[in-house]
Design an enzyme around this catalytic site. Structure first.
Site, PDB file in Angstrom:
ATOM      1  N   GLY A  48      31.625  29.007  39.928  1.00 44.29           N
ATOM      2  CA  GLY A  48      32.565  28.823  41.033  1.00 44.29           C
ATOM      3  C   GLY A  48      32.074  29.577  42.259  1.00 44.29           C
ATOM      4  O   GLY A  48      31.170  30.421  42.167  1.00 44.29           O
ATOM      5  N   GLN A 106      33.205  34.089  50.183  1.00 43.74           N
ATOM      6  CA  GLN A 106      31.989  34.767  49.675  1.00 43.74           C
ATOM      7  C   GLN A 106      30.747  34.429  50.512  1.00 43.74           C
ATOM      8  O   GLN A 106      29.746  35.117  50.424  1.00 43.74           O
ATOM      9  CB  GLN A 106      31.737  34.370  48.212  1.00 43.74           C
ATOM     10  CG  GLN A 106      32.800  34.898  47.259  1.00 43.74           C
ATOM     11  CD  GLN A 106      32.570  34.409  45.853  1.00 43.74           C
ATOM     12  OE1 GLN A 106      32.982  33.310  45.505  1.00 43.74           O
ATOM     13  NE2 GLN A 106      31.891  35.194  45.031  1.00 43.74           N
ATOM     14  N   HIS A 137      39.747  35.220  45.873  1.00 42.54           N
ATOM     15  CA  HIS A 137      38.732  35.437  46.924  1.00 42.54           C
ATOM     16  C   HIS A 137      39.257  34.987  48.284  1.00 42.54           C
ATOM     17  O   HIS A 137      39.062  35.662  49.298  1.00 42.54           O
ATOM     18  CB  HIS A 137      37.458  34.636  46.621  1.00 42.54           C
ATOM     19  CG  HIS A 137      36.476  35.340  45.734  1.00 42.54           C
ATOM     20  ND1 HIS A 137      35.946  36.574  46.036  1.00 42.54           N
ATOM     21  CD2 HIS A 137      35.897  34.961  44.566  1.00 42.54           C
ATOM     22  CE1 HIS A 137      35.085  36.928  45.078  1.00 42.54           C
ATOM     23  NE2 HIS A 137      35.042  35.972  44.178  1.00 42.54           N
ATOM     24  N   CYS A 143      31.304  38.015  38.823  1.00 45.22           N
ATOM     25  CA  CYS A 143      31.496  37.599  40.216  1.00 45.22           C
ATOM     26  C   CYS A 143      30.154  37.650  40.929  1.00 45.22           C
ATOM     27  O   CYS A 143      29.443  38.663  40.827  1.00 45.22           O
ATOM     28  CB  CYS A 143      32.502  38.533  40.892  1.00 45.22           C
ATOM     29  SG  CYS A 143      32.831  38.082  42.602  1.00 45.22           S
ATOM     30  N   LEU A 144      29.835  36.577  41.649  1.00 50.32           N
ATOM     31  CA  LEU A 144      28.557  36.552  42.372  1.00 50.32           C
ATOM     32  C   LEU A 144      28.542  37.604  43.491  1.00 50.32           C
ATOM     33  O   LEU A 144      27.479  37.980  43.960  1.00 50.32           O
ATOM     34  CB  LEU A 144      28.313  35.152  42.948  1.00 50.32           C
ATOM     35  CG  LEU A 144      28.232  34.022  41.914  1.00 50.32           C
ATOM     36  CD1 LEU A 144      28.040  32.673  42.596  1.00 50.32           C
ATOM     37  CD2 LEU A 144      27.116  34.274  40.904  1.00 50.32           C
ATOM     38  N   HIS A 168      40.597  33.233  39.980  1.00 47.05           N
ATOM     39  CA  HIS A 168      39.579  34.139  40.546  1.00 47.05           C
ATOM     40  C   HIS A 168      39.182  33.668  41.951  1.00 47.05           C
ATOM     41  O   HIS A 168      39.073  34.477  42.884  1.00 47.05           O
ATOM     42  CB  HIS A 168      38.376  34.142  39.588  1.00 47.05           C
ATOM     43  CG  HIS A 168      37.200  34.945  40.009  1.00 47.05           C
ATOM     44  ND1 HIS A 168      36.770  36.071  39.331  1.00 47.05           N
ATOM     45  CD2 HIS A 168      36.301  34.781  41.013  1.00 47.05           C
ATOM     46  CE1 HIS A 168      35.689  36.550  39.914  1.00 47.05           C
ATOM     47  NE2 HIS A 168      35.374  35.784  40.940  1.00 47.05           N
ATOM     48  N   GLU A 169      38.992  32.340  42.116  1.00 40.28           N
ATOM     49  CA  GLU A 169      38.540  31.816  43.416  1.00 40.28           C
ATOM     50  C   GLU A 169      39.651  31.881  44.469  1.00 40.28           C
ATOM     51  O   GLU A 169      39.389  32.197  45.633  1.00 40.28           O
ATOM     52  CB  GLU A 169      38.015  30.383  43.271  1.00 40.28           C
ATOM     53  CG  GLU A 169      36.867  30.194  42.286  1.00 40.28           C
ATOM     54  CD  GLU A 169      35.685  31.115  42.504  1.00 40.28           C
ATOM     55  OE1 GLU A 169      35.512  31.633  43.623  1.00 40.28           O
ATOM     56  OE2 GLU A 169      34.938  31.347  41.536  1.00 40.28           O
TER      57      GLU A 169
HETATM   58  O1  K1U Z   1      33.536  33.500  42.299  1.00 37.84           O
HETATM   59  C1  K1U Z   1      32.492  33.876  41.792  1.00 37.84           C
HETATM   60  O2  K1U Z   1      31.998  34.935  42.114  1.00 37.84           O
HETATM   61  C2  K1U Z   1      31.832  33.019  40.732  1.00 37.84           C
HETATM   62  C3  K1U Z   1      32.119  33.507  39.325  1.00 37.84           C
HETATM   63  C4  K1U Z   1      33.295  32.721  38.769  1.00 37.84           C
HETATM   64  C5  K1U Z   1      33.937  33.254  37.522  1.00 37.84           C
HETATM   65  C6  K1U Z   1      33.225  33.521  36.366  1.00 37.84           C
HETATM   66  C7  K1U Z   1      33.851  33.994  35.238  1.00 37.84           C
HETATM   67  C8  K1U Z   1      35.204  34.168  35.235  1.00 37.84           C
HETATM   68  C9  K1U Z   1      35.909  33.923  36.370  1.00 37.84           C
HETATM   69  C10 K1U Z   1      35.282  33.459  37.523  1.00 37.84           C
HETATM   70  C11 K1U Z   1      30.887  33.271  38.495  1.00 37.84           C
HETATM   71  O3  K1U Z   1      30.408  32.180  38.377  1.00 37.84           O
HETATM   72  S1  K1U Z   1      30.186  34.653  37.719  1.00 37.84           S
HETATM   73  C12 K1U Z   1      28.822  34.015  36.751  1.00 37.84           C
HETATM   74  C13 K1U Z   1      29.217  33.314  35.506  1.00 37.84           C
HETATM   75  O4  K1U Z   1      28.871  32.155  35.366  1.00 37.84           O
HETATM   76  C14 K1U Z   1      30.024  33.957  34.461  1.00 37.84           C
HETATM   77  C15 K1U Z   1      30.101  35.328  34.355  1.00 37.84           C
HETATM   78  C16 K1U Z   1      30.885  35.924  33.370  1.00 37.84           C
HETATM   79  C17 K1U Z   1      31.584  35.150  32.480  1.00 37.84           C
HETATM   80  C18 K1U Z   1      31.508  33.771  32.553  1.00 37.84           C
HETATM   81  C19 K1U Z   1      30.717  33.171  33.543  1.00 37.84           C
HETATM   82 ZN    ZN Z   2      33.947  36.081  42.464  1.00 38.20          ZN
END
Ligand code: K1U
Ligand code: ZN
Length: 168
Positions: free
Chosen positions: A46, A51, A137, A91-92, A133-134
């Site tokens: 996501g 971001q 943000h 989170c990126l 989560h998004e």
């Molecule tokens: O919004 C972002 O920073 C993207 C984030 C989204 C997200 C991942 C996991 C749970 C909630 C929201 C990411 O894509 S982080 C990278 C990822 O793919 C990931 C990391 C941890 C767990 C599962 C996926």
């Molecule tokens: Zn995030």
């Protein structure tokens, strides 16, 4: 298409609240394409416009295995939440750090698609967590805000160390 720069915690621009999109036009569709390219390049599931330093209420997601099911949510809103569940989040904008966060288990939500059509849907599991989560943000909130002050301080120190190493 172009990849955009993802802001990293503690950048204060991550705390800005995004404005609703007035019309789903060519600019929004271009932003969506650039955000999807950025999300795929960073291996995320996501990405919110905040971001990439754009204060518009736009989110992209792709939870498919093959990374071939992109979704864009314009002006997403949660209408109803039920239950709670704890899931590991990343989170990126907070690279190299994951932790458990408690959120609503099931949500009903609405958004505009890239044709400007209003869509209502329900989600659970990782999709529900990702949407919450998004949307956070877009409101200037990060998943680490749900952690204890001790854990947040640990994240701050770890990221400061990573930034020092990167600057060398
Ligand atoms: O919004 C972002 O920073 C993207 C984030 C989204 C997200 C991942 C996991 C749970 C909630 C929201 C990411 O894509 S982080 C990278 C990822 O793919 C990931 C990391 C941890 C767990 C599962 C996926
Ligand atoms: Zn995030």
């Amino acid at each position: 298409m172009s990849t955009l720069t993802v802001l990293h915690f503690p950048d204060p621009r991550l705390r800005k609240k995004a404005r609703p999109v007035a019309a789903v036009d060519a600019q929004v569709r271009q932003l969506s394409r650039d955000m999807l390219e950025t999300m795929y390049a960073e291996n995320g599931i996501g990405l919110a416009a905040t971001q990439v330093n754009v204060q518009q209420r736009v989110v992209v997601m792709d939870l498919s295995e093959e990374k071939n099911e992109p979704v864009t949510l314009v002006n997403p809103e949660i209408m109803q939440e039920t239950g709670t569940e704890e899931m590991e989040e990343g989170c990126l904008s907070v690279p190299g750090f994951t932790d458990l966060v408690q959120r609503a288990e099931k949500i009903s939500y609405r958004y505009l698609d890239l044709d400007g059509q209003e869509i209502e849907a329900e989600a659970d599991g990782l999709r529900a967590v990702c949407i919450q989560h998004e949307i956070d943000h877009l409101d200037g909130k990060l998943f680490i805000d749900y952690l204890s002050p001790i854990k947040r301080q640990r994240v701050r120190k770890k990221i400061a160390k990573q930034n020092k190493i990167r600057a060398l």
